[in-house]
Design a protein around this motif. Structure first.
Motif, PDB file in Angstrom:
ATOM      1  N   SER A  75      -1.037   1.927  -6.768  1.00  0.00           N
ATOM      2  CA  SER A  75      -0.209   3.080  -6.441  1.00  0.00           C
ATOM      3  C   SER A  75      -0.127   3.472  -8.142  1.00  0.00           C
ATOM      4  O   SER A  75       0.284   5.010  -8.658  1.00  0.00           O
ATOM      5  CB  SER A  75       1.702   2.930  -6.310  1.00  0.00           C
ATOM      6  OG  SER A  75       2.306   1.827  -6.122  1.00  0.00           O
ATOM      7  N   TRP A  87       0.805  -1.340  -0.032  1.00  0.00           N
ATOM      8  CA  TRP A  87       0.300   0.307  -0.289  1.00  0.00           C
ATOM      9  C   TRP A  87       0.864   1.726  -0.135  1.00  0.00           C
ATOM     10  O   TRP A  87       1.381   1.124   0.953  1.00  0.00           O
ATOM     11  CB  TRP A  87      -1.197   0.145   1.050  1.00  0.00           C
ATOM     12  CG  TRP A  87      -1.894  -1.284   1.603  1.00  0.00           C
ATOM     13  CD1 TRP A  87      -1.403  -2.084   2.865  1.00  0.00           C
ATOM     14  CD2 TRP A  87      -2.465  -1.961   0.970  1.00  0.00           C
ATOM     15  NE1 TRP A  87      -1.360  -2.680   2.766  1.00  0.00           N
ATOM     16  CE2 TRP A  87      -2.867  -3.249   1.476  1.00  0.00           C
ATOM     17  CE3 TRP A  87      -2.973  -1.629  -0.165  1.00  0.00           C
ATOM     18  CZ2 TRP A  87      -3.365  -4.258   0.739  1.00  0.00           C
ATOM     19  CZ3 TRP A  87      -3.739  -2.803  -1.065  1.00  0.00           C
ATOM     20  CH2 TRP A  87      -3.831  -4.327   0.056  1.00  0.00           C
ATOM     21  N   PRO A  88       0.394   2.459  -0.642  1.00  0.00           N
ATOM     22  CA  PRO A  88       0.638   3.821  -0.825  1.00  0.00           C
ATOM     23  C   PRO A  88       0.668   4.648   1.278  1.00  0.00           C
ATOM     24  O   PRO A  88      -0.603   3.665   1.413  1.00  0.00           O
ATOM     25  CB  PRO A  88      -0.079   4.704  -1.571  1.00  0.00           C
ATOM     26  CG  PRO A  88      -0.846   3.307  -2.424  1.00  0.00           C
ATOM     27  CD  PRO A  88      -0.695   2.135  -1.730  1.00  0.00           C
ATOM     28  N   LYS A  89       2.353   5.101   1.353  1.00  0.00           N
ATOM     29  CA  LYS A  89       2.017   5.619   2.673  1.00  0.00           C
ATOM     30  C   LYS A  89       1.106   6.257   3.182  1.00  0.00           C
ATOM     31  O   LYS A  89       0.604   7.066   2.221  1.00  0.00           O
ATOM     32  CB  LYS A  89       3.405   6.117   2.383  1.00  0.00           C
ATOM     33  CG  LYS A  89       4.177   6.640   4.159  1.00  0.00           C
ATOM     34  CD  LYS A  89       5.438   6.827   4.339  1.00  0.00           C
ATOM     35  CE  LYS A  89       5.322   7.387   5.786  1.00  0.00           C
ATOM     36  NZ  LYS A  89       6.176   6.126   6.340  1.00  0.00           N
TER      37      LYS A  89
END
Length: 368
Positions: free
Chosen positions: A207, A48-50
């Motif tokens: 993303s 996952w993106p941050k």
């Protein structure tokens, strides 16, 4: 039984401490009760993106809870997609010990383990509630562990967003014919179903979805649901938003553990990890259930998204294609056959109950 053994050990330690106090051994008591704890540092890699809402933050919360519940003895640091390894290399990174934990979804590893797809979601399959019941009380977790064991991995479910949306499209979808030639981001078994109806499935990490949709690399995408889709800004790249999410009726988020690292933990820390993961599994569903409708209203009322239902005849055609796909998967892979048999048996059983419980109640509540 293991809980009882752990309780007995703690009780014996307590009696020993009281005995030492009675004998005036205060220094030894302190050593017995509060030995200097070894600090274990773990890395968690994710797809996952941050700080991504729900999914990315779910990984962060899980890591934080393990650290706190262990009293700081097991410290988990989270690495978002691309920070330590690329998002689709999480499986390999945890398998070889580059990181002790991973957070993602099992259908991304279908090229390595075809049967893994069943442990994320099955088109027209189990809902999140039903999936959890199959995992914990229907033999699903045992199968999952057996299939991952050769890869030096211990899997656990760590979240579920519930029933997803059918996806974002740059044109109206009125029939099965509209899927032909469509390039759509859809991983897992749902992607195999798309192939059967003439579409081209594309497997992309989260993303990369927005850019691919905006530039026309793909014509459509499914992601999760309003809560996450709003955060991704997908409404800026496509306006038609379809439901229901036939392809993902309940999508399990997966936590992976390097088997050697997990087995090396003291028994109490293993219990803490399992408890923290099970809590995270339920908490994510709570968060999405509470957040999806307000996000959907924002998409429709503020961003002029066109919300549409898939036609019933289209859903029937997709269901038929899904059944065919599952039968073919089972016939071509022994592990997939084992998991499919277990999954299908549980689905048939729980569906009978839900016809007179969940479904009957919801119909009554809506006046149908």
């Amino acid at each position: 039984m293991r809980n009882l053994i752990l309780w007995i050990k703690l009780a014996v330690a307590g009696l020993l401490a009281m005995s030492l106090v009675a004998c005036g051994g205060s220094e030894k008591v302190e050593e017995t009760i509060q030995p200097k704890a070894e600090i274990i540092n773990w890395k968690m890699v994710t797809i996952w993106p941050k700080n991504f809402p729900g999914l990315g933050t779910g990984a962060e919360t899980l890591a934080q809870n393990i650290t706190i519940m262990s009293g700081g003895r097991l410290n988990v640091k989270v690495y978002a997609a691309g920070e330590l390894v690329p998002p689709l290399e999480v499986f390999d990174a945890v398998s070889r010990g580059t990181a002790e934990m991973g957070h993602g979804a099992s259908y991304y590893w279908k090229g390595k383990v075809p049967a893994a797809q069943f442990f994320t979601t099955v088109p027209f399959g189990l809902t999140s509630q039903e999936f959890n019941s199959w995992i914990y009380y229907g033999g699903g977790l045992q199968l999952w562990e057996e299939i991952y064991a050769p890869f030096n991995l211990v899997p656990m479910p760590a979240g579920n967003p519930g029933v997803q949306m059918g996806g974002w499209f740059n044109k109206e979808i009125n029939s099965l014919e509209d899927f032909k030639g469509l390039k759509m981001r859809m991983p897992g078994i749902g992607g195999e179903v798309l192939k059967k109806v003439g579409a081209t499935p594309i497997n992309l990490p989260g993303s990369e979805i927005f850019t691919a949709l905006q530039t026309g690399t793909i014509d459509a995408t499914e992601w999760v649901g309003p809560y996450n889709d709003l955060a991704f800004g997908l409404y800026k790249a496509a306006k038609y938003y379809y439901y229901p999410g036939w392809q993902e009726p309940g999508s399990a988020i997966e936590t992976l553990f390097n088997k050697e690292a997990f087995n090396a933990l003291p028994e109490d820390l293993q219990y803490i990890v399992r408890a923290a993961v099970q809590q995270a599994n339920q908490d994510m569903l709570n968060e999405f259930t509470a957040s999806n409708n307000s996000a959907l209203k924002t998409l429709v009322n503020e961003h002029n998204v066109i919300l549409k239902a898939f036609p019933n005849d289209l859903l029937a055609a997709l269901k038929k294609a899904s059944d065919e796909t599952l039968a073919e998967m089972a016939a071509n892979d022994a592990d997939s056959q084992r998991v499919y048999d277990s999954f299908k048996t549980f689905l048939d059983s729980v569906s009978e109950w839900h016809d007179i419980s969940e479904r009957a109640y919801i119909n009554a509540r809506s006046g149908e």
